[in-house]
Motif scaffolding. Sequence first.
Motif, PDB file in Angstrom:
ATOM      1  N   LYS A  27      18.831  99.107  79.268  1.00 13.50           N
ATOM      2  CA  LYS A  27      19.657  97.888  79.306  1.00 13.50           C
ATOM      3  C   LYS A  27      18.773  96.652  79.065  1.00 13.50           C
ATOM      4  O   LYS A  27      18.951  95.607  79.696  1.00 13.50           O
ATOM      5  N   TYR A  28      17.808  96.817  78.167  1.00 14.78           N
ATOM      6  CA  TYR A  28      16.822  95.771  77.891  1.00 14.78           C
ATOM      7  C   TYR A  28      17.142  95.035  76.599  1.00 14.78           C
ATOM      8  O   TYR A  28      17.387  95.652  75.553  1.00 14.78           O
ATOM      9  N   ILE A  29      17.162  93.714  76.663  1.00 19.21           N
ATOM     10  CA  ILE A  29      17.225  92.865  75.484  1.00 19.21           C
ATOM     11  C   ILE A  29      16.073  91.876  75.599  1.00 19.21           C
ATOM     12  O   ILE A  29      15.899  91.218  76.630  1.00 19.21           O
ATOM     13  N   ALA A  30      15.268  91.796  74.550  1.00 16.63           N
ATOM     14  CA  ALA A  30      14.101  90.915  74.570  1.00 16.63           C
ATOM     15  C   ALA A  30      14.542  89.452  74.586  1.00 16.63           C
ATOM     16  O   ALA A  30      15.604  89.112  74.041  1.00 16.63           O
ATOM     17  N   PRO A  31      13.773  88.574  75.192  1.00 11.40           N
ATOM     18  CA  PRO A  31      14.053  87.136  75.096  1.00 11.40           C
ATOM     19  C   PRO A  31      14.107  86.735  73.626  1.00 11.40           C
ATOM     20  O   PRO A  31      13.161  86.989  72.868  1.00 11.40           O
ATOM     21  N   THR A  32      15.222  86.140  73.234  1.00 10.00           N
ATOM     22  CA  THR A  32      15.498  85.937  71.811  1.00 10.00           C
ATOM     23  C   THR A  32      15.849  84.488  71.517  1.00 10.00           C
ATOM     24  O   THR A  32      16.653  83.882  72.239  1.00 10.00           O
ATOM     25  N   ILE A  33      15.251  83.959  70.443  1.00  4.44           N
ATOM     26  CA  ILE A  33      15.595  82.639  69.937  1.00  4.44           C
ATOM     27  C   ILE A  33      16.315  82.825  68.610  1.00  4.44           C
ATOM     28  O   ILE A  33      15.807  83.506  67.714  1.00  4.44           O
ATOM     29  N   LEU A  34      17.501  82.249  68.500  1.00  2.00           N
ATOM     30  CA  LEU A  34      18.284  82.334  67.263  1.00  2.00           C
ATOM     31  C   LEU A  34      18.296  80.984  66.561  1.00  2.00           C
ATOM     32  O   LEU A  34      18.541  79.948  67.188  1.00  2.00           O
ATOM     33  N   THR A  35      18.041  80.984  65.262  1.00  2.00           N
ATOM     34  CA  THR A  35      18.181  79.776  64.454  1.00  2.00           C
ATOM     35  C   THR A  35      19.237  80.028  63.379  1.00  2.00           C
ATOM     36  O   THR A  35      19.777  81.138  63.265  1.00  2.00           O
ATOM     37  N   GLU A  36      19.519  78.992  62.596  1.00  2.27           N
ATOM     38  CA  GLU A  36      20.536  79.075  61.531  1.00  2.27           C
ATOM     39  C   GLU A  36      21.871  79.588  62.085  1.00  2.27           C
ATOM     40  O   GLU A  36      22.562  80.399  61.466  1.00  2.27           O
ATOM     41  N   VAL A  37      22.191  79.111  63.264  1.00  6.80           N
ATOM     42  CA  VAL A  37      23.436  79.509  63.931  1.00  6.80           C
ATOM     43  C   VAL A  37      24.573  78.611  63.476  1.00  6.80           C
ATOM     44  O   VAL A  37      24.436  77.386  63.433  1.00  6.80           O
ATOM     45  N   ALA A  38      25.705  79.225  63.133  1.00  8.19           N
ATOM     46  CA  ALA A  38      26.900  78.473  62.739  1.00  8.19           C
ATOM     47  C   ALA A  38      27.847  78.363  63.930  1.00  8.19           C
ATOM     48  O   ALA A  38      27.870  79.240  64.804  1.00  8.19           O
ATOM     49  N   GLU A  39      28.617  77.314  63.940  1.00  6.24           N
ATOM     50  CA  GLU A  39      29.567  77.109  65.042  1.00  6.24           C
ATOM     51  C   GLU A  39      30.577  78.241  65.130  1.00  6.24           C
ATOM     52  O   GLU A  39      31.105  78.530  66.204  1.00  6.24           O
ATOM     53  N   SER A  40      30.831  78.911  64.013  1.00  8.33           N
ATOM     54  CA  SER A  40      31.805  80.000  63.988  1.00  8.33           C
ATOM     55  C   SER A  40      31.215  81.352  64.374  1.00  8.33           C
ATOM     56  O   SER A  40      31.947  82.340  64.488  1.00  8.33           O
ATOM     57  N   ASP A  41      29.899  81.438  64.587  1.00  5.89           N
ATOM     58  CA  ASP A  41      29.272  82.709  64.954  1.00  5.89           C
ATOM     59  C   ASP A  41      29.774  83.193  66.311  1.00  5.89           C
ATOM     60  O   ASP A  41      30.089  82.380  67.197  1.00  5.89           O
ATOM     61  N   PRO A  42      29.823  84.530  66.518  1.00  8.91           N
ATOM     62  CA  PRO A  42      30.286  85.070  67.804  1.00  8.91           C
ATOM     63  C   PRO A  42      29.518  84.524  69.002  1.00  8.91           C
ATOM     64  O   PRO A  42      30.095  84.332  70.078  1.00  8.91           O
ATOM     65  N   ILE A  43      28.229  84.241  68.823  1.00 16.63           N
ATOM     66  CA  ILE A  43      27.408  83.758  69.932  1.00 16.63           C
ATOM     67  C   ILE A  43      27.865  82.386  70.406  1.00 16.63           C
ATOM     68  O   ILE A  43      27.593  81.991  71.550  1.00 16.63           O
ATOM     69  N   ILE A  66      19.416  85.152  75.367  1.00 17.11           N
ATOM     70  CA  ILE A  66      19.520  84.683  73.982  1.00 17.11           C
ATOM     71  C   ILE A  66      19.748  83.183  73.993  1.00 17.11           C
ATOM     72  O   ILE A  66      20.603  82.687  74.734  1.00 17.11           O
ATOM     73  N   LEU A  67      18.999  82.467  73.158  1.00 12.65           N
ATOM     74  CA  LEU A  67      19.133  81.015  73.070  1.00 12.65           C
ATOM     75  C   LEU A  67      19.383  80.608  71.614  1.00 12.65           C
ATOM     76  O   LEU A  67      18.457  80.610  70.800  1.00 12.65           O
ATOM     77  N   PRO A  68      20.617  80.259  71.269  1.00 10.57           N
ATOM     78  CA  PRO A  68      20.915  79.760  69.920  1.00 10.57           C
ATOM     79  C   PRO A  68      20.491  78.293  69.785  1.00 10.57           C
ATOM     80  O   PRO A  68      20.650  77.504  70.719  1.00 10.57           O
ATOM     81  N   ILE A  69      19.966  77.948  68.616  1.00 11.28           N
ATOM     82  CA  ILE A  69      19.568  76.569  68.340  1.00 11.28           C
ATOM     83  C   ILE A  69      20.337  76.063  67.131  1.00 11.28           C
ATOM     84  O   ILE A  69      20.295  76.669  66.051  1.00 11.28           O
ATOM     85  N   LEU A  70      21.071  74.966  67.316  1.00 15.29           N
ATOM     86  CA  LEU A  70      21.830  74.331  66.244  1.00 15.29           C
ATOM     87  C   LEU A  70      21.242  72.956  65.970  1.00 15.29           C
ATOM     88  O   LEU A  70      20.682  72.333  66.878  1.00 15.29           O
ATOM     89  N   THR A  71      21.397  72.487  64.771  1.00 16.54           N
ATOM     90  CA  THR A  71      20.838  71.182  64.416  1.00 16.54           C
ATOM     91  C   THR A  71      21.930  70.137  64.275  1.00 16.54           C
ATOM     92  O   THR A  71      23.053  70.432  63.844  1.00 16.54           O
ATOM     93  N   VAL A  72      21.587  68.914  64.673  1.00 12.97           N
ATOM     94  CA  VAL A  72      22.463  67.758  64.507  1.00 12.97           C
ATOM     95  C   VAL A  72      21.618  66.618  63.944  1.00 12.97           C
ATOM     96  O   VAL A  72      20.387  66.648  64.008  1.00 12.97           O
ATOM     97  N   ASN A  73      22.294  65.618  63.389  1.00 20.31           N
ATOM     98  CA  ASN A  73      21.578  64.517  62.746  1.00 20.31           C
ATOM     99  C   ASN A  73      21.360  63.314  63.658  1.00 20.31           C
ATOM    100  O   ASN A  73      20.571  62.428  63.331  1.00 20.31           O
ATOM    101  N   SER A  74      22.087  63.280  64.776  1.00 17.85           N
ATOM    102  CA  SER A  74      21.990  62.114  65.650  1.00 17.85           C
ATOM    103  C   SER A  74      22.555  62.443  67.019  1.00 17.85           C
ATOM    104  O   SER A  74      23.236  63.463  67.204  1.00 17.85           O
TER     105      SER A  74
END
Length: 475
Positions: free
Chosen positions: A318-334, A343-351
């Motif tokens: 029942k192991y999942i490695a500490p994970t960083i996600l990039t290029e995540v879309a708002e519509s993604d299941p996560i 799991i840590l998703p990272i999204l970008t904003v302009n301001s």
Amino acid sequence: MSGQCCEDLHNRLARVAFQAGRTLKESFRLSQLEAVVRMVEEHECDFVDALRKDLHKPRFETVVSELMLVKNEAFHATNNLKKWMQPQYVERNLSTSLDDCVVISEPLGVVFIMGTWCSPIQMCLGPLVGAIAAGNCAIISPSECTPHTSELLHRLLPFYLDNECFHVIIVSTNDLPEVVDLKYDHVFFTGNREEGRRIAQAAARTFTPVTLILGGKNPCYVDQHCDIATTAQRVAWARFHNAGQSLVAPDYVLCHRDVKVRLVQALKCCLVQFYGSDPRESCSLGRMVNLEIFNRTRDMLWRSGKVAVGGQAVEAEKYIAPTILTEVAESDPIMQQDIFGPILPILTVNSVDEAIAFINKQEKPLCVYAYSSNSKVISRLMSETSSGSFCSNDSVLQSLMVALPFGGVGASGVGSYHGHYSFDTFSHRKSCLLRSTRFECVTYLRYPPYEDRNLSLMTWASTLSQKSQGWCQIL
């Protein structure tokens, strides 16, 4: 005896004890609060062992985020109980100037407390401290997903707390609405939104008030102006603590494009610092509580964004490695479900404006986090978003402060607890006006036949006086 009959018996025993006035005295409440502390202190190793079996939880995390919080709740209640129990006198007008106008906090009766598997000790015993302090009888139901911890609570509580006033039952999540139907005076539930909805619907059938501490996608905004290294450490600890199985962990990060590369690199360094080159071998990283949560988390991971670090999963452990996600879309299941995993998703904003707009487009979360050295940015995030709690330049700590209320708003929950707020949650604030029949010099004005002169005098006597600005207007 069937499960529901057993639960009904506990309810009736507690009801008889409450109606006999067993819980009303301050001395009784203090003795039970002291017993909670003794139980936690004397069986610290047992609680650590149970959580190690259920969640592979490190001793450090169990002591700091579970046992210490319960003891602090009990100490805070013990230190302040006399003050909390005292009647509160309120402002009076001229017509009630000779009366006593007070608010009395009286216990509700028999309350039902349902814990959650991600914090199985503090989410059962923390609210229980408030229920005891307020003078209630209580029945607690630990999560079936953490069987070793639940069995330990079931075994220990009868040796420390009054056996007639306090009970532990272990109920399947699917059966909780039926248990709520047994009619309690308050229901306190911690869990996900779907289960919370079912509990609230069941409680509504008997007009039972509820406190719901629910999950939510807690946003974390990282500004251009902040210490990236410190930010990464604090965010990583909050997200991967307890293998990410936390209601208050940052659920996703919003950051500027020119911050993302530096933040991801800093987070990678933190993961090596925290868990070594192979986190699977680390004694400081927990595991998923069961295969259902593991499979759900792994599926979201595989179907969302791009793995920048981590991503490994071992079903047998029942192991999942500490994970960083990039290029995540708002519509993604996560981004569509609450994350109870590392799991840590990272999204970008302009301001900061775009970040605020993104947060406000979602359901109201349990927590909002903001990292910035610019106080104006912090002020904007705090005032222009709505959440159960807010913390700047750190994460999770606001939920560990017993003097601060903790709870949700909107879809993240109803009501709050911790310290005095727990006492209020499990109390009815009864308004009391204590009068004498000796003085009729003002009271007679309200009786028929009604006259304009009496109305004027009655209005004058019953209207609260204004402060200095009112006198200025008169003069």
